[in-house]
Design a protein around this motif. Structure first.
Motif, PDB file in Angstrom:
ATOM      1  N   LEU A  13       0.755  -1.389  -0.012  1.00  0.00           N
ATOM      2  CA  LEU A  13      -0.190   0.143  -0.145  1.00  0.00           C
ATOM      3  C   LEU A  13       1.030   1.377   0.538  1.00  0.00           C
ATOM      4  O   LEU A  13       0.359   2.335  -0.535  1.00  0.00           O
ATOM      5  CB  LEU A  13      -1.016   0.064   1.230  1.00  0.00           C
ATOM      6  N   GLN A  14       1.768   1.211   0.689  1.00  0.00           N
ATOM      7  CA  GLN A  14       2.714   1.723   0.741  1.00  0.00           C
ATOM      8  C   GLN A  14       3.299   2.929  -0.605  1.00  0.00           C
ATOM      9  O   GLN A  14       3.280   3.970  -0.785  1.00  0.00           O
ATOM     10  CB  GLN A  14       3.998   1.764   1.909  1.00  0.00           C
ATOM     11  N   GLN A  15       4.310   1.190  -1.034  1.00  0.00           N
ATOM     12  CA  GLN A  15       4.509   1.671  -2.858  1.00  0.00           C
ATOM     13  C   GLN A  15       3.180   2.271  -3.656  1.00  0.00           C
ATOM     14  O   GLN A  15       3.912   2.502  -4.478  1.00  0.00           O
ATOM     15  CB  GLN A  15       4.898   0.272  -2.785  1.00  0.00           C
ATOM     16  N   LEU A  16       2.265   1.817  -3.657  1.00  0.00           N
ATOM     17  CA  LEU A  16       1.268   2.127  -4.544  1.00  0.00           C
ATOM     18  C   LEU A  16       0.998   3.501  -4.116  1.00  0.00           C
ATOM     19  O   LEU A  16       0.645   4.850  -4.924  1.00  0.00           O
ATOM     20  CB  LEU A  16      -0.491   1.002  -3.714  1.00  0.00           C
ATOM     21  N   LYS A  17       0.721   3.987  -2.456  1.00  0.00           N
ATOM     22  CA  LYS A  17       1.010   5.234  -2.480  1.00  0.00           C
ATOM     23  C   LYS A  17       2.220   6.312  -3.241  1.00  0.00           C
ATOM     24  O   LYS A  17       1.794   7.418  -3.562  1.00  0.00           O
ATOM     25  CB  LYS A  17       0.514   5.729  -1.111  1.00  0.00           C
ATOM     26  N   THR A  18       3.107   5.491  -3.032  1.00  0.00           N
ATOM     27  CA  THR A  18       4.400   6.764  -3.477  1.00  0.00           C
ATOM     28  C   THR A  18       4.657   6.497  -4.912  1.00  0.00           C
ATOM     29  O   THR A  18       4.951   7.999  -5.981  1.00  0.00           O
ATOM     30  CB  THR A  18       5.453   5.458  -3.306  1.00  0.00           C
ATOM     31  N   ASP A  19       3.673   5.661  -5.621  1.00  0.00           N
ATOM     32  CA  ASP A  19       3.523   5.501  -7.191  1.00  0.00           C
ATOM     33  C   ASP A  19       2.733   6.159  -7.757  1.00  0.00           C
ATOM     34  O   ASP A  19       2.358   7.163  -8.691  1.00  0.00           O
ATOM     35  CB  ASP A  19       3.213   3.505  -7.602  1.00  0.00           C
ATOM     36  N   VAL A  20       1.701   6.437  -6.725  1.00  0.00           N
ATOM     37  CA  VAL A  20      -0.247   7.198  -7.019  1.00  0.00           C
ATOM     38  C   VAL A  20       0.969   8.792  -7.422  1.00  0.00           C
ATOM     39  O   VAL A  20       0.433   9.768  -7.938  1.00  0.00           O
ATOM     40  CB  VAL A  20      -0.671   7.433  -6.106  1.00  0.00           C
ATOM     41  N   GLU A  21       1.364   9.309  -5.426  1.00  0.00           N
ATOM     42  CA  GLU A  21       2.237  10.658  -6.098  1.00  0.00           C
ATOM     43  C   GLU A  21       2.968  10.937  -7.101  1.00  0.00           C
ATOM     44  O   GLU A  21       3.129  11.961  -7.403  1.00  0.00           O
ATOM     45  CB  GLU A  21       3.145  10.613  -4.286  1.00  0.00           C
ATOM     46  N   ALA A  23       2.997   9.702 -10.134  1.00  0.00           N
ATOM     47  CA  ALA A  23       2.024   9.968 -11.005  1.00  0.00           C
ATOM     48  C   ALA A  23       1.277  11.133 -11.065  1.00  0.00           C
ATOM     49  O   ALA A  23       1.631  11.655 -12.651  1.00  0.00           O
ATOM     50  CB  ALA A  23       0.824   9.033 -11.488  1.00  0.00           C
ATOM     51  N   LEU A  24       1.121  11.534  -9.831  1.00  0.00           N
ATOM     52  CA  LEU A  24       0.369  12.832 -10.867  1.00  0.00           C
ATOM     53  C   LEU A  24       0.883  13.924 -10.282  1.00  0.00           C
ATOM     54  O   LEU A  24       0.883  14.968 -11.155  1.00  0.00           O
ATOM     55  CB  LEU A  24      -0.744  12.944  -8.514  1.00  0.00           C
ATOM     56  N   LYS A  25       2.723  14.189  -9.897  1.00  0.00           N
ATOM     57  CA  LYS A  25       3.580  15.087  -9.770  1.00  0.00           C
ATOM     58  C   LYS A  25       3.387  15.063 -11.220  1.00  0.00           C
ATOM     59  O   LYS A  25       3.369  15.902 -12.047  1.00  0.00           O
ATOM     60  CB  LYS A  25       3.942  15.030  -9.326  1.00  0.00           C
ATOM     61  N   SER A  26       3.221  13.630 -12.624  1.00  0.00           N
ATOM     62  CA  SER A  26       4.040  13.809 -13.613  1.00  0.00           C
ATOM     63  C   SER A  26       2.654  14.610 -14.772  1.00  0.00           C
ATOM     64  O   SER A  26       3.219  15.216 -15.490  1.00  0.00           O
ATOM     65  CB  SER A  26       4.679  12.648 -14.690  1.00  0.00           C
ATOM     66  N   VAL A  27       1.792  13.819 -14.293  1.00  0.00           N
ATOM     67  CA  VAL A  27       0.338  14.786 -14.727  1.00  0.00           C
ATOM     68  C   VAL A  27       0.297  16.228 -14.737  1.00  0.00           C
ATOM     69  O   VAL A  27       0.184  16.916 -15.529  1.00  0.00           O
ATOM     70  CB  VAL A  27      -0.749  14.039 -14.465  1.00  0.00           C
TER      71      VAL A  27
END
Length: 103
Positions: A13-21, A23-27
């Protein structure tokens, strides 16, 4: 997308959170770049660069024209609003008036 979040471990879950953050910065970065290109194109249609348009807007948060200057260092100015700079306080303490400091 459907995720079975309940089946993930805390680390996953923590890795998923990091990946989502990330991805959001990239967007956000891509969207800002697209917006900047669109703004540059719009400015160009009017015969200006984006920098010229932004500079013409004035200083953000400008507090107005200075009314007082430090007699010993005229580069130090004050608009007369807000907290008094130390040089104003020192001048007043030494017997000068605000009228003496007017530009």
């Amino acid at each position: 997308m459907d995720f079975a979040l309940d089946s993930l471990s805390k680390e996953e879950l923590q890795q998923l959170k990091t990946d989502v953050e990330k991805a959001l910065k990239s967007v956000d970065a891509r969207r800002k770049a697209e917006a900047k290109r669109a703004a540059e194109q719009a400015a160009k249609e009017f015969g200006y660069s984006l920098d010229e348009i932004v500079d013409a807007g004035g200083t953000k948060g400008s507090k107005g024209a200075p009314k007082y200057a430090n007699p010993t260092d005229p580069a130090q100015t004050w608009t007369g609003r807000g907290r008094k700079p130390n040089w104003v306080i020192n001048a007043l303490d030494s017997g000068k008036s605000l009228d003496d400091l007017k530009i």
